[in-house]
Design an enzyme around this catalytic site. Structure first.
Site, mmCIF file in Angstrom:
data_model
loop_
_atom_site.group_PDB
_atom_site.id
_atom_site.type_symbol
_atom_site.label_atom_id
_atom_site.label_comp_id
_atom_site.label_asym_id
_atom_site.label_seq_id
_atom_site.Cartn_x
_atom_site.Cartn_y
_atom_site.Cartn_z
ATOM 1 N N ASN A 39 0.838 -1.198 0.000
ATOM 2 C CA ASN A 39 0.000 0.000 0.000
ATOM 3 C C ASN A 39 0.881 1.260 0.000
ATOM 4 O O ASN A 39 1.834 1.352 0.760
ATOM 5 C CB ASN A 39 -0.900 -0.016 1.243
ATOM 6 C CG ASN A 39 -1.971 1.060 1.220
ATOM 7 O OD1 ASN A 39 -1.674 2.250 1.179
ATOM 8 N ND2 ASN A 39 -3.221 0.651 1.236
ATOM 9 N N HIS A 50 -3.615 0.651 -3.398
ATOM 10 C CA HIS A 50 -3.769 -0.463 -2.453
ATOM 11 C C HIS A 50 -2.703 -1.513 -2.788
ATOM 12 O O HIS A 50 -2.195 -1.567 -3.921
ATOM 13 C CB HIS A 50 -5.179 -1.032 -2.559
ATOM 14 C CG HIS A 50 -6.199 -0.281 -1.746
ATOM 15 N ND1 HIS A 50 -7.412 -0.804 -1.369
ATOM 16 C CD2 HIS A 50 -6.153 0.981 -1.224
ATOM 17 C CE1 HIS A 50 -8.090 0.085 -0.652
ATOM 18 N NE2 HIS A 50 -7.353 1.180 -0.554
ATOM 19 N N GLU A 52 -2.748 -4.714 -3.360
ATOM 20 C CA GLU A 52 -3.037 -5.655 -4.446
ATOM 21 C C GLU A 52 -2.949 -4.950 -5.805
ATOM 22 O O GLU A 52 -2.494 -5.540 -6.788
ATOM 23 C CB GLU A 52 -4.426 -6.276 -4.259
ATOM 24 C CG GLU A 52 -4.602 -7.046 -2.962
ATOM 25 C CD GLU A 52 -5.048 -6.182 -1.790
ATOM 26 O OE1 GLU A 52 -4.804 -4.951 -1.792
ATOM 27 O OE2 GLU A 52 -5.661 -6.741 -0.865
ATOM 28 N N CYS A 77 -10.355 -5.408 -0.286
ATOM 29 C CA CYS A 77 -11.556 -4.570 -0.300
ATOM 30 C C CYS A 77 -12.241 -4.713 -1.664
ATOM 31 O O CYS A 77 -11.790 -5.469 -2.526
ATOM 32 C CB CYS A 77 -11.167 -3.104 -0.048
ATOM 33 S SG CYS A 77 -10.421 -2.321 -1.499
ATOM 34 N N CYS A 80 -9.955 -3.979 -4.790
ATOM 35 C CA CYS A 80 -8.983 -5.033 -5.134
ATOM 36 C C CYS A 80 -9.700 -6.323 -5.520
ATOM 37 O O CYS A 80 -9.269 -7.038 -6.445
ATOM 38 C CB CYS A 80 -8.031 -5.236 -3.971
ATOM 39 S SG CYS A 80 -7.177 -3.685 -3.534
ATOM 40 N N ASP A 140 -8.385 4.933 3.983
ATOM 41 C CA ASP A 140 -7.947 3.938 2.995
ATOM 42 C C ASP A 140 -9.089 3.037 2.538
ATOM 43 O O ASP A 140 -9.105 2.565 1.408
ATOM 44 C CB ASP A 140 -6.815 3.082 3.565
ATOM 45 C CG ASP A 140 -6.049 2.367 2.468
ATOM 46 O OD1 ASP A 140 -5.516 3.067 1.588
ATOM 47 O OD2 ASP A 140 -5.993 1.127 2.471
#
Lengths: 143, 143
Positions: A39, A50, A52, A77, A80, A140
């Site tokens: 991140n 993020h 990923e 999330c 992602c 975030d």
């Protein structure tokens, strides 16, 4: 422990050392790492960075994702998980989902295999970060 | 026509001039553009650089998204719709969904308002690109 999760944890720790949110991710194909990232919201002022997404960016244009596995220290999330669904990644292995439940149902509903390692180090790392920086964490995940 | 959609089309055309996929996006708050971007998969070798992601990256850490509107020349895919859902964008206005149906159901299921302008220029632009570059387009949507 799964060695690829260990690399994701290394990525998370790199992020923490940079002053960022400690979430790391690794993309694996045929037993080899083809992408990794962490991140970088804080470091790059980039809300899309993020772990990923950074990992998939690092992997580049790999073509078909159906034989790849995405590792993350934390349950993805919707952003992602959306990447996972859109690009046809079939398997996701996460460090934990205690501190953030993420979009697990969305992935399962789309036929993704999701394995939760319930890793104590991942849990402790995020618990500490969220306690110390609640405002950055909430930003975030858009809450 | 909606002026913000015109700006998204300008972004799409910029992408085409750069040799990329002609999809553009704009983020609007209180009648002002706070972010804009276009697909840069080809230009940056970055599979995450969808127009909407580039637009949200350009906007930066804007805090709460609940009063923003995301424009895109094309219906967002699951990656970009995932960003919309995760960050709480409530309204999405798209140029068209003829050439790509995207993740409209996923957004509607999550309470997002989705308005399709059925714009002839947007449709023609993507139809031409998909006809001329089917392999790049299929790669972009992971199919």
């Amino acid at each position: 422990m799964d060695n690829f999760l260990l690399v994701a944890i290394e990525e998370a720790k790199l992020g923490l050392e940079e002053g960022g949110i400690p979430i790391g991710s690794v993309l694996v194909r045929s037993g080899s790492i083809i992408g990794r990232g962490h991140n970088r919201r804080v470091q790059h002022g980039d809300p899309m960075a993020h772990a990923e997404i950074e990992c998939l960016r690092d992997a580049g244009r790999v073509g078909n994702y159906s034989d790849t596995v995405l590792y993350s220290t934390l349950m993805p999330c919707h952003l992602c998980a959306g990447a996972v669904v859109q690009f046809g990644i079939k398997s996701v292995i996460v460090g934990e989902s205690v501190t953030f439940g993420g979009a697990v149902d969305f992935m399962l509903d789309n036929g993704i295999s999701v394995k939760d390692m319930k890793d104590a180090e991942c849990i402790a790392m995020m618990e500490r970060y969220i306690k110390e920086h609640p405002e950055i964490w909430n930003e975030d995940i858009g809450s």
